[in-house]
Design a protein around this motif. Structure first.
Motif, short mmCIF file in Angstrom:
data_model
loop_
_atom_site.label_atom_id
_atom_site.label_comp_id
_atom_site.label_asym_id
_atom_site.label_seq_id
_atom_site.Cartn_x
_atom_site.Cartn_y
_atom_site.Cartn_z
N THR A 25 89.04 24.51 23.09
CA THR A 25 89.19 26.00 23.21
C THR A 25 88.11 26.45 24.00
OG1 THR A 25 90.26 26.12 20.86
CG2 THR A 25 89.20 28.35 22.14
N VAL A 26 88.44 27.31 25.09
CA VAL A 26 87.38 28.06 25.91
C VAL A 26 86.94 29.42 25.40
CG1 VAL A 26 86.96 28.64 28.24
CG2 VAL A 26 88.43 26.73 27.90
N GLU A 27 85.86 29.47 24.78
CA GLU A 27 85.32 30.62 24.25
C GLU A 27 84.50 31.37 25.04
OE1 GLU A 27 86.22 31.85 21.66
OE2 GLU A 27 87.31 29.84 20.41
N PRO A 101 92.49 32.46 30.32
CA PRO A 101 91.80 33.63 29.41
C PRO A 101 90.94 33.15 28.38
CG PRO A 101 94.28 33.97 29.81
CD PRO A 101 93.94 32.44 30.43
N VAL A 102 89.99 34.01 28.11
CA VAL A 102 88.95 33.49 27.10
C VAL A 102 90.02 33.28 25.98
CG1 VAL A 102 88.76 35.95 26.55
CG2 VAL A 102 86.78 34.28 25.76
N GLY A 103 89.49 32.16 25.21
CA GLY A 103 90.10 31.90 23.88
C GLY A 103 91.40 30.94 24.07
N LEU A 106 92.76 24.38 26.19
CA LEU A 106 93.32 23.65 27.35
C LEU A 106 93.37 21.98 26.85
CD1 LEU A 106 90.75 24.74 29.94
CD2 LEU A 106 92.82 25.72 29.69
N ARG A 107 94.12 21.43 27.56
CA ARG A 107 93.93 19.76 27.35
C ARG A 107 94.58 19.14 28.70
NH1 ARG A 107 99.19 17.69 23.81
NH2 ARG A 107 100.87 18.46 25.26
N ALA A 108 94.46 18.02 29.06
CA ALA A 108 94.67 17.38 30.23
C ALA A 108 95.41 16.21 30.37
CB ALA A 108 93.15 17.17 31.27
#
Length: 152
Positions: A25-27, A101-103, A106-108
């Motif tokens: 999670t990108v916070e 967007p914030v929140g 992600l994965r790859a």
């Protein structure tokens, strides 16, 4: 997590998928820390009030923050216990098809495109990495990475 104990095992995987990694999670805190480290404090990244009125409706992660997470995702996709070390050698092509967007989570996934044997026990891996945003139609980042691996 895929584990490759030898160069031969890895070669047998050319053209196949690596991963996926786990979700991350990108916070806003991570975005702010990256802004400080990179000196890129553009309002679309660090000003939630202004960004709410902007084109994305919220703050978004830096493209280069998303790109930098490829190292984390790679460690989560595959392991090379027979290698002494692995180092980033570069990138051939990188695109950012969608904002993060914030929140967002992600994965790859990666696709092992090629392996080149080099002098001195080194091998170069060419991997196309795709960073997906959970629930989004387009990926956040697609990049062809070059990793050099020294085998023991």
């Amino acid at each position: 997590m895929q584990v490759f104990h030898s160069l031969e095992e890895l070669k047998a995987h050319i053209g196949q998928e690596l991963g996926p990694s786990g979700w991350l999670t990108v916070e806003q805190e991570r975005i702010d820390e990256f802004a400080g480290a990179s000196e890129d404090r553009q309002w679309i990244h660090v000003d939630p009030v202004r960004a709410a009125k902007g084109p994305f409706g919220t703050t978004i992660a830096h493209g280069y923050l998303t790109l930098s997470l490829l190292a984390h995702f790679s460690w989560d996709q595959f392991e090379l216990p027979g290698a002494t070390m692995a180092v980033n050698y570069g990138l051939n092509k990188v695109r950012f098809p969608a904002p993060v967007p914030v929140g967002s989570r992600l994965r790859a996934t990666g696709k092992l495109d090629d392996i080149r044997e080099l002098a001195g026990g080194w091998t170069e891996l060419t991997i196309t990495q795709t960073v997906e945003i959970e629930g989004a139609a387009k990926p956040a980042c697609v990049g062809e990475t070059l990793t050099r691996v020294l085998w023991s």
